[in-house]
Scaffold this motif. Structure first.
Motif, PDB file in Angstrom:
ATOM      1  N   TYR A  47       0.693  -1.190   0.069  1.00  0.00           N
ATOM      2  CA  TYR A  47       0.042   0.072  -0.091  1.00  0.00           C
ATOM      3  C   TYR A  47       0.928   1.058   0.002  1.00  0.00           C
ATOM      4  CZ  TYR A  47      -4.000  -2.849   1.132  1.00  0.00           C
ATOM      5  OH  TYR A  47      -4.893  -3.886   1.096  1.00  0.00           O
ATOM      6  N   SER A  93      -0.739   4.567   0.512  1.00  0.00           N
ATOM      7  CA  SER A  93      -1.431   5.640   1.245  1.00  0.00           C
ATOM      8  C   SER A  93      -2.254   5.015   2.350  1.00  0.00           C
ATOM      9  CB  SER A  93      -2.322   6.550   0.186  1.00  0.00           C
ATOM     10  OG  SER A  93      -3.210   5.768  -0.253  1.00  0.00           O
ATOM     11  N   LEU A  94      -2.776   3.755   2.172  1.00  0.00           N
ATOM     12  CA  LEU A  94      -3.607   3.317   3.311  1.00  0.00           C
ATOM     13  C   LEU A  94      -3.214   3.304   4.647  1.00  0.00           C
ATOM     14  CD1 LEU A  94      -6.011   2.179   1.878  1.00  0.00           C
ATOM     15  CD2 LEU A  94      -5.383  -0.066   2.256  1.00  0.00           C
ATOM     16  N   ASN A 111      -2.306   7.828   5.128  1.00  0.00           N
ATOM     17  CA  ASN A 111      -3.364   8.909   5.166  1.00  0.00           C
ATOM     18  C   ASN A 111      -4.324   8.737   6.022  1.00  0.00           C
ATOM     19  OD1 ASN A 111      -6.032   9.956   4.212  1.00  0.00           O
ATOM     20  ND2 ASN A 111      -5.012  10.636   2.327  1.00  0.00           N
ATOM     21  N   TYR A 165      -7.383   9.780   6.837  1.00  0.00           N
ATOM     22  CA  TYR A 165      -8.898   9.461   6.241  1.00  0.00           C
ATOM     23  C   TYR A 165      -8.766   8.029   6.010  1.00  0.00           C
ATOM     24  CZ  TYR A 165      -9.088  14.478   6.176  1.00  0.00           C
ATOM     25  OH  TYR A 165      -9.246  15.926   6.787  1.00  0.00           O
ATOM     26  N   LYS A 166      -8.053   7.592   5.093  1.00  0.00           N
ATOM     27  CA  LYS A 166      -7.891   6.059   4.687  1.00  0.00           C
ATOM     28  C   LYS A 166      -7.591   5.130   5.954  1.00  0.00           C
ATOM     29  CE  LYS A 166      -6.640   7.124  -0.257  1.00  0.00           C
ATOM     30  NZ  LYS A 166      -5.606   6.775  -1.260  1.00  0.00           N
ATOM     31  N   SER A 167      -6.831   5.637   6.562  1.00  0.00           N
ATOM     32  CA  SER A 167      -6.416   4.595   7.875  1.00  0.00           C
ATOM     33  C   SER A 167      -7.514   4.418   8.820  1.00  0.00           C
ATOM     34  CB  SER A 167      -5.038   4.990   8.597  1.00  0.00           C
ATOM     35  OG  SER A 167      -5.178   6.367   9.079  1.00  0.00           O
ATOM     36  N   LEU A 171      -9.090   1.549  -3.119  1.00  0.00           N
ATOM     37  CA  LEU A 171      -8.964   2.785  -2.075  1.00  0.00           C
ATOM     38  C   LEU A 171      -7.641   3.103  -1.658  1.00  0.00           C
ATOM     39  CD1 LEU A 171     -10.531   3.922   0.452  1.00  0.00           C
ATOM     40  CD2 LEU A 171      -9.901   1.827   1.803  1.00  0.00           C
ATOM     41  N   ASP A 172      -6.663   2.417  -2.119  1.00  0.00           N
ATOM     42  CA  ASP A 172      -5.253   2.799  -1.699  1.00  0.00           C
ATOM     43  C   ASP A 172      -4.703   3.797  -2.810  1.00  0.00           C
ATOM     44  OD1 ASP A 172      -2.398   2.657  -0.755  1.00  0.00           O
ATOM     45  OD2 ASP A 172      -2.048   1.316  -2.426  1.00  0.00           O
ATOM     46  N   ILE A 177     -12.262   9.502  -1.779  1.00  0.00           N
ATOM     47  CA  ILE A 177     -12.623   8.285  -1.233  1.00  0.00           C
ATOM     48  C   ILE A 177     -13.964   8.725  -0.194  1.00  0.00           C
ATOM     49  CG2 ILE A 177     -10.668   7.239  -1.389  1.00  0.00           C
ATOM     50  CD1 ILE A 177     -10.498   8.016   1.747  1.00  0.00           C
TER      51      ILE A 177
END
Length: 239
Positions: free
Chosen positions: A82, A84-85, A88, A90-92, A126-127, A132
């Protein structure tokens, strides 16, 4: 039996002073728990803690024994690192929520290649995606296709969504029948096959919160033992 398979990490918990138990949904064997001895103290071993973060996509090799509750891993590699997962915020936060949902939903130790492919493609998207904001809303709708309670699309023209039966109806039949903004948004999300399309829907924080609560109730009604994720409140604050 020696097998090689793809896997997505659902959760991992500490076991003893140096061990880890990772619960993974695998392409070949469904839900499997692996014990990783000494991984929390080892700095030179082939297996690293970072490999077993939530929703990591792995390719594993293992000697699988069907009568064992805990399996051992022989080889592991991350087949999609990954970008950015995990970094980031927001994503995490979304990762924490989605992993909790999957932990409650996926309980059976059985192979489901279609579900695995859906998860793999969803998390890669998502990554890599920049926008998103509605991903989690669309994900929890699409996931029901693989869990057996996707809303009936043949009745979508009717105004009321009956949560108990998963169908749209002409009028209210029970206390779980809704004709509101959430049932309309559900119809809209059902009409989209791509996450990029769903992300074009303009929603404010209150609308996202309301719809997610709506869907979590739907999950509770159809999945025995489903628990509303603890990370839901954090997710709703951010989105």
């Amino acid at each position: 039996m020696q097998i090689k398979t793809k896997a997505v990490v659902i959760s991992s918990i500490k076991y003893g002073e140096a061990n880890l138990i990772a619960k993974c949904f695998t392409e070949e064997k469904g839900l499997v728990s692996y014990i990783l001895k000494g991984i929390r103290k080892s700095k030179r071993g082939k297996l690293r803690m970072s490999m077993f973060q939530q929703l990591s996509l792995l390719e594993i090799e293992t000697f699988h024994k069907d009568n064992k509750s805990l399996q051992y891993l022989k080889e592991v590699r991350v087949f999609h690192p990954y970008q950015s997962l995990q970094s980031n915020v927001y994503k995490s936060t979304m990762v924490m929520f989605l992993a909790e949902v999957l932990k409650s939903c996926i309980q059976e130790e059985e192979k489901n290649e279609a579900l695995f492919k859906f998860l793999e493609e969803s998390f890669v998207y998502l990554d890599e995606a920049e926008s998103i904001k509605n991903f989690h809303l669309h994900f929890v709708v699409k996931l029901t296709q693989f869990l057996g309670f996707y809303p009936d699309s043949h009745s979508i023209a009717f105004p009321y969504f009956d949560m108990l039966n998963g169908i749209f109806q002409l009028k209210e039949y029970n206390s779980y029948s809704f004709n509101n903004a959430n049932s309309e948004l559900l119809k809209e999300l059902m009409n989209y096959s791509e996450y990029s399309e769903a992300n074009q829907i303009k929603l404010n924080q209150d609308r996202r919160k309301s719809f997610l609560d709506f869907m979590m109730l739907y999950y509770e009604l159809h999945l025995q033992g489903f628990r509303k994720p603890k990370s839901l409140e954090i997710l709703q604050q951010i989105f």
